[in-house]
Design a protein around this motif. Structure first.
Motif, PDB file in Angstrom:
ATOM      1  N   GLY A   1       0.821  -1.217   0.000  1.00 12.92           N
ATOM      2  CA  GLY A   1       0.000   0.000   0.000  1.00 12.92           C
ATOM      3  C   GLY A   1       0.847   1.256   0.000  1.00 12.92           C
ATOM      4  N   PHE A   2       1.933   1.219   0.737  1.00 18.40           N
ATOM      5  CA  PHE A   2       2.845   2.362   0.784  1.00 18.40           C
ATOM      6  C   PHE A   2       3.419   2.648  -0.604  1.00 18.40           C
ATOM      7  CE2 PHE A   2       7.101   4.142   1.185  1.00 18.40           C
ATOM      8  CZ  PHE A   2       6.859   5.254   1.985  1.00 18.40           C
ATOM      9  N   ALA A   3       3.859   1.596  -1.298  1.00 18.35           N
ATOM     10  CA  ALA A   3       4.409   1.778  -2.646  1.00 18.35           C
ATOM     11  C   ALA A   3       3.359   2.397  -3.566  1.00 18.35           C
ATOM     12  CB  ALA A   3       4.897   0.442  -3.201  1.00 18.35           C
ATOM     13  N   LYS A   4       2.130   1.948  -3.426  1.00 15.22           N
ATOM     14  CA  LYS A   4       1.042   2.508  -4.251  1.00 15.22           C
ATOM     15  C   LYS A   4       0.811   3.983  -3.905  1.00 15.22           C
ATOM     16  CE  LYS A   4      -3.780   1.798  -5.426  1.00 15.22           C
ATOM     17  NZ  LYS A   4      -5.010   1.083  -5.130  1.00 15.22           N
ATOM     18  N   GLU A   5       0.806   4.297  -2.608  1.00 19.66           N
ATOM     19  CA  GLU A   5       0.617   5.690  -2.181  1.00 19.66           C
ATOM     20  C   GLU A   5       1.723   6.601  -2.718  1.00 19.66           C
ATOM     21  OE1 GLU A   5       0.496   5.543   2.073  1.00 19.66           O
ATOM     22  OE2 GLU A   5      -1.563   4.818   2.134  1.00 19.66           O
ATOM     23  N   GLN A   6       2.923   6.048  -2.845  1.00 18.19           N
ATOM     24  CA  GLN A   6       4.069   6.810  -3.334  1.00 18.19           C
ATOM     25  C   GLN A   6       4.112   6.870  -4.868  1.00 18.19           C
ATOM     26  OE1 GLN A   6       6.519   8.419  -1.342  1.00 18.19           O
ATOM     27  NE2 GLN A   6       4.907   8.055   0.170  1.00 18.19           N
ATOM     28  N   HIS A   7       3.117   6.249  -5.514  1.00 21.62           N
ATOM     29  CA  HIS A   7       3.049   6.177  -6.969  1.00 21.62           C
ATOM     30  C   HIS A   7       4.277   5.477  -7.547  1.00 21.62           C
ATOM     31  CE1 HIS A   7      -0.409   8.756  -6.654  1.00 21.62           C
ATOM     32  NE2 HIS A   7       0.306   9.611  -5.954  1.00 21.62           N
ATOM     33  N   LYS A   8       4.726   4.462  -6.836  1.00 21.95           N
ATOM     34  CA  LYS A   8       5.886   3.657  -7.244  1.00 21.95           C
ATOM     35  C   LYS A   8       5.509   2.179  -7.107  1.00 21.95           C
ATOM     36  CE  LYS A   8       9.055   7.136  -6.746  1.00 21.95           C
ATOM     37  NZ  LYS A   8       9.625   7.837  -7.782  1.00 21.95           N
ATOM     38  N   ALA A   9       4.550   1.743  -7.896  1.00 23.15           N
ATOM     39  CA  ALA A   9       4.047   0.368  -7.805  1.00 23.15           C
ATOM     40  C   ALA A   9       5.157  -0.662  -7.949  1.00 23.15           C
ATOM     41  CB  ALA A   9       2.963   0.134  -8.856  1.00 23.15           C
ATOM     42  N   SER A  10       6.174  -0.358  -8.731  1.00 20.80           N
ATOM     43  CA  SER A  10       7.269  -1.317  -8.914  1.00 20.80           C
ATOM     44  C   SER A  10       8.033  -1.568  -7.613  1.00 20.80           C
ATOM     45  CB  SER A  10       8.227  -0.828  -9.994  1.00 20.80           C
ATOM     46  OG  SER A  10       8.802   0.408  -9.616  1.00 20.80           O
ATOM     47  N   ALA A  11       7.957  -0.660  -6.679  1.00 22.04           N
ATOM     48  CA  ALA A  11       8.634  -0.838  -5.394  1.00 22.04           C
ATOM     49  C   ALA A  11       7.929  -1.865  -4.513  1.00 22.04           C
ATOM     50  CB  ALA A  11       8.729   0.496  -4.660  1.00 22.04           C
ATOM     51  N   ALA A  12       6.716  -2.249  -4.878  1.00 21.04           N
ATOM     52  CA  ALA A  12       5.969  -3.229  -4.090  1.00 21.04           C
ATOM     53  C   ALA A  12       6.683  -4.575  -4.032  1.00 21.04           C
ATOM     54  CB  ALA A  12       4.560  -3.401  -4.646  1.00 21.04           C
ATOM     55  N   GLY A  13       7.568  -4.846  -4.960  1.00 22.06           N
ATOM     56  CA  GLY A  13       8.373  -6.065  -4.913  1.00 22.06           C
ATOM     57  C   GLY A  13       9.737  -5.834  -4.298  1.00 22.06           C
ATOM     58  N   VAL A  14      10.307  -4.663  -4.578  1.00 17.43           N
ATOM     59  CA  VAL A  14      11.654  -4.354  -4.090  1.00 17.43           C
ATOM     60  C   VAL A  14      11.672  -4.177  -2.567  1.00 17.43           C
ATOM     61  CG1 VAL A  14      13.520  -2.647  -4.188  1.00 17.43           C
ATOM     62  CG2 VAL A  14      12.333  -3.335  -6.280  1.00 17.43           C
ATOM     63  N   LEU A  15      10.653  -3.547  -2.023  1.00 16.05           N
ATOM     64  CA  LEU A  15      10.644  -3.292  -0.575  1.00 16.05           C
ATOM     65  C   LEU A  15      10.609  -4.582   0.245  1.00 16.05           C
ATOM     66  CD1 LEU A  15       8.371  -0.124  -0.485  1.00 16.05           C
ATOM     67  CD2 LEU A  15      10.842  -0.245  -0.084  1.00 16.05           C
ATOM     68  N   PRO A  16       9.695  -5.505  -0.014  1.00 17.80           N
ATOM     69  CA  PRO A  16       9.736  -6.763   0.752  1.00 17.80           C
ATOM     70  C   PRO A  16      11.016  -7.559   0.499  1.00 17.80           C
ATOM     71  CG  PRO A  16       7.623  -6.553  -0.371  1.00 17.80           C
ATOM     72  CD  PRO A  16       8.514  -5.449  -0.872  1.00 17.80           C
ATOM     73  N   ALA A  17      11.558  -7.451  -0.707  1.00 19.44           N
ATOM     74  CA  ALA A  17      12.813  -8.145  -0.998  1.00 19.44           C
ATOM     75  C   ALA A  17      13.960  -7.579  -0.172  1.00 19.44           C
ATOM     76  CB  ALA A  17      13.132  -8.047  -2.490  1.00 19.44           C
TER      77      ALA A  17
ATOM     78  N   VAL B   1      10.141   5.958  -0.813  1.00 13.52           N
ATOM     79  CA  VAL B   1      10.473   4.546  -1.009  1.00 13.52           C
ATOM     80  C   VAL B   1      11.876   4.264  -0.484  1.00 13.52           C
ATOM     81  CG1 VAL B   1      10.887   2.775  -2.759  1.00 13.52           C
ATOM     82  CG2 VAL B   1       8.851   4.214  -2.904  1.00 13.52           C
ATOM     83  N   ALA B   2      12.806   5.170  -0.707  1.00 12.76           N
ATOM     84  CA  ALA B   2      14.176   4.970  -0.228  1.00 12.76           C
ATOM     85  C   ALA B   2      14.214   4.887   1.304  1.00 12.76           C
ATOM     86  CB  ALA B   2      15.080   6.097  -0.724  1.00 12.76           C
ATOM     87  N   ALA B   3      13.481   5.780   1.961  1.00 21.22           N
ATOM     88  CA  ALA B   3      13.430   5.736   3.430  1.00 21.22           C
ATOM     89  C   ALA B   3      12.801   4.436   3.914  1.00 21.22           C
ATOM     90  CB  ALA B   3      12.660   6.941   3.970  1.00 21.22           C
ATOM     91  N   MET B   4      11.734   4.003   3.257  1.00 11.95           N
ATOM     92  CA  MET B   4      11.081   2.753   3.645  1.00 11.95           C
ATOM     93  C   MET B   4      12.034   1.578   3.451  1.00 11.95           C
ATOM     94  SD  MET B   4       8.532   1.121   4.942  1.00 11.95           S
ATOM     95  CE  MET B   4       7.149   2.263   4.951  1.00 11.95           C
ATOM     96  N   ALA B   5      12.782   1.570   2.357  1.00 11.65           N
ATOM     97  CA  ALA B   5      13.738   0.491   2.112  1.00 11.65           C
ATOM     98  C   ALA B   5      14.775   0.432   3.231  1.00 11.65           C
ATOM     99  CB  ALA B   5      14.410   0.669   0.753  1.00 11.65           C
ATOM    100  N   CYS B   6      15.272   1.583   3.648  1.00 10.91           N
ATOM    101  CA  CYS B   6      16.246   1.627   4.742  1.00 10.91           C
ATOM    102  C   CYS B   6      15.640   1.103   6.045  1.00 10.91           C
ATOM    103  CB  CYS B   6      16.769   3.047   4.939  1.00 10.91           C
ATOM    104  SG  CYS B   6      17.820   3.622   3.594  1.00 10.91           S
TER     105      CYS B   6
END
Length: 172
Positions: A24-40, A84-89
């Motif tokens: 949901g966060f990735a969608k809110e950030q308009h970065k749907a592709s991050a929906a896979g990168v973040l859990p990874a 997205v970068a902050a969430m990844a960290c």
């Protein structure tokens, strides 16, 4: 054993909430592709931390470590992430305690379950894991729709704190 199963359901419910909230966060950030990168990112960090933690000689007992790890996960402040970068960290930071939790769960399980019941004990923990993640995934959607992803992350932290509290209270 019942305490371990209950705490696993609760802690893994938090992980189910986090899984859905990260998407949901990735969608809110308009970065749907991050929906896979973040859990990874979370999973990769957990993998590396698991290898490092597994190679370490511990002074604290598995029960003491298990009681502390959900609280450590809860302390990873995912709610305030604004990119997205902050969430990844933040997810990378949270991956370490996740690995420590699972390592400690199985070490405590070895202490609790007699050898003749080891397969049954592992089945209980596996069922608790599946039930917890499923429950968390189910409750995450309504929380996100009603209050947004930050609220879901806060609820996940609350679940992890509850799991840690149960383990601390029942540590003996």
């Amino acid at each position: 054993m019942g305490t371990l199963v209950l705490a696993t359901v609760i802690a893994d419910s938090a992980l189910g909430v986090i899984d859905i909230a990260v998407t949901g966060f990735a969608k809110e950030q308009h970065k749907a592709s991050a929906a896979g990168v973040l859990p990874a990112t979370f999973a990769l960090t957990a993998l590396v931390a698991g290898a490092v933690l597994g190679a370490r000689a511990w002074r604290a007992s598995p029960r003491a470590r298990l009681a502390a790890t959900p609280a450590a996960l809860a302390s990873a402040p995912l709610a305030p992430a604004h990119s997205v970068a902050a969430m990844a960290c933040l997810l990378a930071i949270a991956g370490g305690p996740f690995a420590a939790q699972w390592t400690a769960v199985y070490l405590v399980l070895d202490e609790l379950a007699p050898a003749r019941a080891a397969a049954e004990a592992i089945s209980w923990i596996s069922a608790a894991n599946g039930a917890g993640v499923g429950l968390g995934s189910a409750i995450a959607g309504p929380i996100i729709q009603r209050s947004g992803t930050p609220a879901a992350f806060v609820r996940a932290a609350g679940l992890l704190t509850l799991a840690s509290s149960i383990l601390l209270l029942r540590r003996s």
